[in-house]
Design a protein around this motif. Structure first.
Motif, short mmCIF file in Angstrom:
data_model
loop_
_atom_site.label_atom_id
_atom_site.label_comp_id
_atom_site.label_asym_id
_atom_site.label_seq_id
_atom_site.Cartn_x
_atom_site.Cartn_y
_atom_site.Cartn_z
N TYR A 162 0.82 -1.22 0.00
CA TYR A 162 0.00 0.00 0.00
C TYR A 162 0.85 1.27 0.00
O TYR A 162 0.37 2.35 -0.36
CB TYR A 162 -0.97 0.00 1.18
CG TYR A 162 -0.32 -0.08 2.53
CD1 TYR A 162 0.21 1.06 3.14
CD2 TYR A 162 -0.27 -1.28 3.24
CE1 TYR A 162 0.78 1.00 4.39
CE2 TYR A 162 0.31 -1.35 4.50
CZ TYR A 162 0.83 -0.21 5.07
OH TYR A 162 1.41 -0.28 6.32
N GLU A 163 2.13 1.15 0.38
CA GLU A 163 2.99 2.35 0.40
C GLU A 163 3.22 2.95 -0.98
O GLU A 163 3.55 4.12 -1.10
CB GLU A 163 4.36 2.00 1.01
CG GLU A 163 4.33 1.73 2.50
CD GLU A 163 4.20 0.25 2.79
OE1 GLU A 163 4.48 -0.16 3.93
OE2 GLU A 163 3.79 -0.50 1.88
N ARG A 164 3.05 2.13 -2.03
CA ARG A 164 3.28 2.65 -3.38
C ARG A 164 2.31 3.78 -3.73
O ARG A 164 2.58 4.61 -4.59
CB ARG A 164 3.15 1.54 -4.42
CG ARG A 164 4.20 0.46 -4.32
CD ARG A 164 4.14 -0.50 -5.50
NE ARG A 164 4.97 -1.68 -5.28
CZ ARG A 164 6.28 -1.71 -5.46
NH1 ARG A 164 6.91 -0.63 -5.88
NH2 ARG A 164 6.96 -2.83 -5.23
N ARG A 165 1.15 3.78 -3.06
CA ARG A 165 0.13 4.80 -3.34
C ARG A 165 0.22 5.99 -2.38
O ARG A 165 -0.61 6.89 -2.43
CB ARG A 165 -1.26 4.18 -3.26
CG ARG A 165 -1.49 3.07 -4.28
CD ARG A 165 -2.93 2.59 -4.27
NE ARG A 165 -3.29 1.99 -3.00
CZ ARG A 165 -3.09 0.70 -2.70
NH1 ARG A 165 -2.51 -0.10 -3.58
NH2 ARG A 165 -3.45 0.21 -1.52
N LEU A 166 1.19 5.95 -1.49
CA LEU A 166 1.33 7.02 -0.51
C LEU A 166 2.57 7.86 -0.81
O LEU A 166 3.57 7.33 -1.30
CB LEU A 166 1.46 6.43 0.90
CG LEU A 166 0.30 5.57 1.40
CD1 LEU A 166 0.64 4.97 2.75
CD2 LEU A 166 -0.98 6.38 1.49
#
Length: 496
Positions: A162-166
């Motif tokens: 999910y970090e890729r979208r943050l």
């Protein structure tokens, strides 16, 4: 404490996703170890390796996290090998353990990656003591660690990244030119001294479980900087351990090591560790203690006496940490707090300057990153001031002053956020009064950080211009900060 955990904001449900992913990754790692035919020792080692890979790796970018994760076995396996080789040589084992403690803390000067690798190195030595590992177990341990780290990485970077979208988090480096510049060296010496005390006294308490005391000392030093922060963290660790032991008597002991029930409860503990870590160290330690009890139940050695021994060893470790930060190269709360406040004020200056350029029409001016940095700096200020506002702090005058400073800094942040939001509007006014107010704010910050006089423009008629209103509010907050920040040295804001 209950309110902090259950009512604490979770923007974007980041903590929830962090905890759920940890349960998934660790469960996959243990399952892979089971399918590979590993013993209970191998499965426990693999599960703990996956937990550390998912918990301690905190690089700012996904790429950096992947590199650090890949490096974990390269650091951990040689340390585990040394611990196993020295199993029957207690003096050499103890000296090596202390060397690992010192090197692990010293490595924090290289940022999140150094911190992660230092923690993993320490914990592999700790786990070797936990499992009484010997050289004949090394092949299985190597395979378990490699498979588990790979499984954790597959979940973290493949299945649920999910970090890729943050946006990458703003992680401010410690300001230089102050005591903070030497903090890793000082803490390495302190941690080694504290761990040495814990090791010696812990062995007097128990020749089998002495490493619990060393582990307590180590984790008390994690994410702390000053003497006050470390003392508060030690208190919270002891409190969390007490509550966790009480739960262990009610939950872990009646289970009698049943594999199915233990697996479900252990998964709940993992979720609790990851979900509460960011908001309450006490709650995190509660779940860690309960998880340790469940693992000992699985290994068939859990009884009330073992839980009491864990409490005693934790107390020894907390005492070792307290003595070390008090007597060995102390880093004072005052110096740390002052350094972070100065850094936050300079960030306010930079935010205002960038906003002024934006209001003057500069197309390349973007104060938003500075606002994100300011939020991170204020979080560090709150952490450093925590010992002063702690309920058990008897110095009421300093407690009030610290709360006043925090409130004024929060006012500054609120006005900055409002100012930046207004400046982001393409129709924002380019009134000449805005530039003048921005310059006054910058002058006020310079006066606060350089020791000059802080003046504020007398209040005139209320303005309808939002940007100007935010700037006037910022001026007032900065001028009010001068008094608590310039308290005479005999009664400093953050203690001696």
């Amino acid at each position: 404490m209950l309110k902090r955990v259950f009512v604490a904001p979770d923007p974007g449900r980041t903590r929830l996703r962090f905890a759920a992913r940890a349960v998934l990754g660790i469960a996959l790692a243990v399952a892979v170890c089971g399918l590979a035919g590993h013993s209970l020792t191998g499965a426990v080692t693999g599960g703990l390796a996956a937990l550390l890979a998912l918990f301690t790796v905190t690089d700012a970018t996904v790429r950096g996290q992947a590199v650090t994760t890949a490096l974990l076995p390269a650091v951990g396996l040689p340390v585990f090998t040394a611990a196993a080789e020295l199993h029957d040589h207690p003096v050499a084992r103890d000296l090596t353990f202390l060397a690992v403690v010192g090197a692990g803390v010293y490595a924090r000067r290289w940022g999140p990656r150094g911190h992660s690798l230092g923690v993993f190195a320490f914990m592999t030595f700790f786990v070797a003591q936990f499992l009484h590992a010997t050289t004949d177990q090394l092949p299985e341990v190597y395979a378990a660690v490699l498979l588990s780290v790979l499984a954790a990485a597959a979940v973290r970077f493949g299945l649920w990244c999910y970090e890729r979208r943050l946006p990458p988090p703003a992680v401010p480096a410690p300001p230089g030119g102050t005591g903070l510049a030497r903090v890793t060296t000082r803490q390495a010496v302190q941690a080694t001294a504290g761990a040495g005390f814990a090791l010696l006294v812990g062995q007097l308490v128990s020749g089998q479980r002495w490493y619990w005391a060393v582990g307590a000392t180590w984790w008390i030093f994690v994410n702390t900087t000053s003497r006050g922060e470390t003392l508060v963290r030690g208190f919270r660790r002891l409190l969390g351990t007490v509550i966790g032991i009480a739960l262990g008597l009610l939950v872990a002991l009646p289970v009698h090591g049943d594999p199915t029930v233990t697996a479900v409860l252990a998964a709940s503990c993992v979720f609790g560790i990851f979900y509460t870590a960011a908001v309450s160290y006490t709650w995190m330690m509660l779940w860690v203690t309960l998880l340790a009890g469940l693992l000992y139940g699985l290994l068939g050695v859990l009884d009330p006496g073992l839980l009491a021994l864990r409490l005693a060893e934790t107390g020894v470790g907390a005492l070792g940490a307290a003595l070390a930060v008090t007597l060995v190269l102390p880093v004072t709360t005052h110096s740390v707090t002052d350094a972070w406040i100065q850094r936050a004020l300079r960030c306010v200056h930079a935010c205002t300057a960038e906003t002024a350029r934006r209001l003057e029409g500069a197309a390349d001016a973007d104060p938003a990153p500075r606002v994100a940095e300011l939020e991170q700096l204020l979080a560090r200020v709150r952490l450093s001031v925590a010992p002063l506002v702690h309920p058990l702090n008897p110095m009421l005058g300093r407690k009030r002053r610290a709360r006043h400073v925090l409130a004024l800094l929060d006012d500054c942040a609120r006005e900055i956020r409002g100012l930046v939001a207004v400046a982001a509007d393409p129709e924002a006014s380019h009134d000449a009064r805005l530039a003048a107010a921005c310059y006054r704010v910058q002058a006020a910050v310079e006066a606060l950080t350089d020791g000059g006089d802080v003046s504020v423009q007398a209040d005139g008629p209320a303005t309808a211009e939002p940007a100007l209103a935010h700037l006037h509010g910022l001026e007032r907050a900065l001028s009010e900060l001068a008094r608590p920040l310039r308290t005479p040295s005999g009664s400093p804001l953050a203690g001696a």
